[in-house]
Structure formats: C-alpha cells, structure tokens
Design a protein around this motif. Structure first.
Motif, short mmCIF file in Angstrom:
data_model
loop_
_atom_site.label_atom_id
_atom_site.label_comp_id
_atom_site.label_asym_id
_atom_site.label_seq_id
_atom_site.Cartn_x
_atom_site.Cartn_y
_atom_site.Cartn_z
N ASN A 17 1.99 4.76 0.97
CA ASN A 17 1.48 5.80 1.79
C ASN A 17 -0.09 6.07 1.32
OD1 ASN A 17 3.73 6.41 3.06
ND2 ASN A 17 4.37 7.67 1.69
N GLU A 18 -0.86 5.21 0.54
CA GLU A 18 -2.05 5.41 0.22
C GLU A 18 -3.10 4.78 1.35
OE1 GLU A 18 -3.42 6.04 -3.16
OE2 GLU A 18 -1.59 6.28 -4.20
N THR A 19 -3.81 5.66 1.89
CA THR A 19 -4.60 5.25 3.07
C THR A 19 -5.86 4.29 2.51
OG1 THR A 19 -4.40 7.41 3.97
CG2 THR A 19 -6.06 6.03 4.67
N LEU A 20 -6.28 4.78 1.31
CA LEU A 20 -7.30 3.84 0.89
C LEU A 20 -6.88 2.33 0.56
CD1 LEU A 20 -10.28 3.46 -0.18
CD2 LEU A 20 -9.40 4.09 -2.41
N ASN A 63 -4.36 0.92 2.00
CA ASN A 63 -4.03 0.34 3.25
C ASN A 63 -5.18 0.02 3.76
OD1 ASN A 63 -1.19 0.37 2.99
ND2 ASN A 63 -1.17 2.41 4.05
N VAL A 64 -6.38 0.42 4.02
CA VAL A 64 -7.67 0.06 4.54
C VAL A 64 -8.24 -0.78 3.75
CG1 VAL A 64 -10.09 0.91 4.87
CG2 VAL A 64 -8.03 2.48 5.46
N GLY A 95 0.89 -1.15 -0.09
CA GLY A 95 0.07 -0.14 0.02
C GLY A 95 0.72 1.34 -0.06
#
Length: 94
Positions: free
Chosen positions: A57-60, A62-63, A55
């Motif tokens: 640094n992409e939050t989406l 990672n979630v 992932g």
C-alpha cells in the motif's frame, strides 16, 4: 521505510560511476557494448518488476517501481533497436 545514509551514498556513487563509464567509452565501441548490455538491462527489468510487485500500500514504492519498469523497458527496447540497426549495416546489398 528507513533509508540510511549508506544507501544514499551508494546511490550517489553509482550515479557518478555510471556517468564516468559512459563518457569514457569511445564511439566505435558504444554500439557493440550496448548490444552486450541488453542482457544486463533485462535483469534490471526483472528486478524492477519484482520491486513494483512488492510495494503493498506504499504509494512511493509503487510509483518508483512503475518508473523503474518503464525506464528499464525503454532501455531494453532502445538497445535492441540500435543493435538491429547496427546489424543491418553489415548486410550485403543485393
């Protein structure tokens, strides 16, 4: 990240295909098929772990990766619990 219409279409078709396949399985075959699908769920879990790990640094991402790992784990554990219960039904009563 660019999501094309082909990816969305493929995802929607996979959902419909999964629903159709699950609803067409008779109850007498459901538990043995679940036992066999544990191996497939294990592969899904490995893929989810790989997706979660890439992932960055992409939050989406990672979630979604975390959710995929959690749901695949629940699927594998639940499948083994059902298989264990099914096999316990066939043990002899002493």
């Amino acid at each position: 990240m660019d999501i094309s219409i082909i990816h969305v279409t493929l995802f929607v078709l996979a959902i419909f295909l999964g629903i159709e396949l699950i609803t067409k399985v008779p109850p007498t075959l459901h538990t043995p098929l679940m036992s066999g699908s544990n191996a497939i769920s294990g592969v899904t879990l490995v893929g989810a772990i790989l997706a979660a790990g890439h992932g960055g640094n992409e939050t989406l991402i990672n979630v979604l990766g975390f959710m995929a790992v959690a749901l695949a784990t629940i699927n594998v554990v639940g499948g083994f619990m059902v298989t264990n219960r099914m096999l316990a039904m066939f043990k002899r009563k002493d």
